[in-house]
Enzyme design. Structure first.
Site, PDB file in Angstrom:
ATOM      1  N   ASP A   1       0.824  -1.216  -0.033  1.00 16.54           N
ATOM      2  CA  ASP A   1      -0.152  -0.094  -0.092  1.00 16.54           C
ATOM      3  C   ASP A   1       0.845   1.365   0.151  1.00 16.54           C
ATOM      4  OD1 ASP A   1      -2.061  -1.733   0.231  1.00 16.54           O
ATOM      5  OD2 ASP A   1      -2.886  -0.936   1.844  1.00 16.54           O
TER       6      ASP A   1
ATOM      7  N   SER B   1      -6.006   4.411   5.146  1.00 14.42           N
ATOM      8  CA  SER B   1      -4.830   3.628   5.649  1.00 14.42           C
ATOM      9  C   SER B   1      -4.862   3.866   7.101  1.00 14.42           C
ATOM     10  CB  SER B   1      -3.672   4.490   5.183  1.00 14.42           C
ATOM     11  OG  SER B   1      -2.476   3.957   5.904  1.00 14.42           O
TER      12      SER B   1
END
Length: 572
Positions: free
Chosen positions: A86, A475
């Site tokens: 990510d 996130s």
């Protein structure tokens, strides 16, 4: 340990009897001995690659797993699967591959195990989606399994303070705002990630690592040591030995992971101020086990759990500090003593949580983990929301936040890039509510994370003055009033698709409200004018994912799960 009879193990289909002579010839080609061929086969699955520091040490740890398997009369068979990291996929179209990679990881491990008839599985994972992906495959296959986390990164140091990659994202916003210059940004980016390992805060990787211990699939204390520590190899060796014990006992993942286990896992996420992504991954794992545990079930646990571990991004400390304070087992002990943990849940040790915690003492000379009686806040670091804007729920991390309510006008964006551009140009004002839509599982496709946008807002000093809602994700490093997983998503006509600039939105983490100040009549009128949007993917894996994926409330899964299973792989 006695030799294990293979008569009822899956690998008998590729090693036993005259008809399997062609199969055995392949094993002889790989230098296996006759003895090794007739031992149980253990898949050693890793997400090793050179894509990011999260995964770079996993090949080394896999070798230790294999030694452990061999030492207990098993035959290890190593293979790798993908990851999408990510931190590198963030802030551009690559993030649309992230959540889809969780399914690909689970699917490819399943296919490799099925195709080669492995009897047990040790999974070694490093980056965000690889942890739930590997654990999902274990629950799906239901062969004796042990999970191993690759370990966290060492904290960076700059001007006397610890750094994580979160600080680099926020430094980008500070640079845009003229608070720091390009030279300072360069120093921060060079200092933030000094070693191999997953991001150091209580972001998604470390959150799901904590889950692996709390849910019983990982050896106690195995997740804590940072990736460069050689003690990680000792835990990997022990995992290889333990999976052979589980095969002998026929103790399977679904014997270990129950509804109570999921409740324990959710407790630890909330108590540690963990990533909101756990509210997506726990339901997906539950689906693999045939257990009902959706976003609302997760949120109910979060709401009643004290926040006791002072970890970044909401707190002060990183994973290395948690390890040095005693790790996940200390969090479990504190929660167990206060009545928040089901101690009777089984684990891969062959013992219960309570038995594993018997010799754990709470360390008094540290301020990373608090006792429940001295909790940082009385309720969890993550909260579920619901209202006319989110009938299928939404999630927000409140750990470290100074406010619990935000009411403000919507500024609407149909993709993350447009919102990020508005932040860069400072085309927003105090009290605004960013609405980023068509970023859900189906509409994105892929349910992107929004760290680049939220970190830029914080870097500009506006993190406590605005809010953000999305049908996408955040996130684990995101902080501030940022609400994700809004459902139904815009792509299927959820109310978030009907919001217009200036509509007043209420977010209240104490009452659990997420609503827009519009009447049912007005929403019905707007729905008449709404038309579905087509995303830009007409083929390929992202298209396929968009066709299969379900809603976030149930984990954004792509298959029916164990409830529709006709035959469990472990019983072939």
């Amino acid at each position: 340990m006695t030799k294990i009879n293979k008569d009822n193990l899956p690998s008998r289909h590729v090693t036993e009897g005259p008809g399997r002579a062609p199969h055995r010839s392949f094993y002889y080609a790989m230098d296996l001995t006759t003895e090794q061929i007739h031992q149980p086969f253990v898949g050693v699955a890793t997400t090793w690659n050179e894509s990011a520091p999260c995964n770079i040490t996993l090949r080394r740890q896999a070798q230790s797993v294999k030694k452990g398997v061999s030492a207990k009369d098993g035959t290890p068979r190593e293979f790798t699967t993908i990851t999408v990291t990510d931190g590198i996929a963030m802030g551009h179209q690559g993030m649309k591959a992230s959540l889809a990679s969780r399914e690909a990881i689970a699917d490819t491990i399943e296919l490799s195990v099925r195709g080669h008839c492995y009897d047990g599985l040790v999974g070694v994972a490093g980056c965000d989606k690889s942890l739930p992906g590997v654990m999902m495959s274990m629950l799906r296959l239901n062969i004796p399994s042990v999970f191993i986390y690759g370990g966290s990164i060492m904290p960076g140091k700059h001007k006397g303070r610890n750094l994580t990659v979160q600080d680099v994202y926020e430094a980008v916003g500070q640079n845009d705002a003229g608070i720091i210059d390009a030279e300072e940004l360069d120093l921060i980016e060079r200092a933030a990630c000094p070693s191999a390992g997953s991001c150091g805060g209580q972001f998604t990787a470390n959150t799901m690592a904590c889950v692996s211990e709390a849910i019983g699939l990982a050896l106690p204390n195995s997740t804590g040591a940072p990736a460069p520590y050689e003690s990680r190899d000792e835990y990997a060796l022990a995992a290889g030995e333990q999976v052979m014990q589980l095969i002998e006992m026929n103790l399977r993942p679904r014997d270990i992971v129950t509804l109570k286990s999921f409740e324990n896992a959710a407790r630890v996420v909330a108590a540690s101020g963990g990533s909101t992504n756990a509210a997506l991954h726990l339901p997906a794992m539950a689906n693999e086990a045939g257990i009902d545990f959706d976003l609302f079930a997760v949120a109910d646990i979060f709401k009643s759990t004290p926040y006791i571990a002072d970890l970044k991004p909401g707190g002060k400390y990183v994973a290395k500090d948690l390890y040095e304070a005693g790790g996940v087992q200390v969090i479990l002990k504190a929660l167990f003593e206060a009545g928040y943990i089901h101690g009777d849940c089984m684990t891969v040790t062959g013992k219960t949580i309570e038995e594993n915690l018997k010799d754990i003492t709470f360390p008094v000379d540290q301020d990373v983990i608090y006792k429940v009686s001295d909790a940082i806040t009385p309720t969890g670091g993550v909260v579920g929301l619901r209202g006319n804007l989110a009938e299928e729920g939404a999630i927000v991390k409140v750990a470290g936040m100074s406010r619990s309510r935000h009411v403000g006008p919507a500024i609407v964006f149909d993709c993350e890039e447009d919102a990020y551009e508005a932040v860069n140009k400072r085309n927003y004002k105090e009290n605004d509510v960013f609405v980023i839509r068509y970023e859900g599982p189906k509409g994105g496709p892929g349910m992107r994370e929004m760290l680049a946008t939220t970190a830029a807002i914080y870097g500009q000093g506006m993190g406590e003055k605005v809010a953000l809602i999305t049908d996408g994700r955040f996130s684990g490093a995101t902080r501030g009033f940022c609400v994700g997983h809004v459902g139904p998503e815009a792509a299927v006509g959820g109310v978030i698709a009907l919001v217009q600039n200036g509509d007043m939105i209420t977010i209240d983490s104490e009452t659990g409200e997420l609503s827009v100040d519009l009447s049912e009549e007005e929403l019905e009128n707007r729905k008449k004018d709404w038309k579905p949007r087509e995303h830009e993917y007409g083929s390929g894996e992202i298209w396929k994912y968009s066709q299969l994926v379900g809603p976030a409330v149930k984990g954004a899964v792509t298959h029916p799960g164990a409830k529709s299973e006709k035959q469990c792989y472990a019983d072939i």
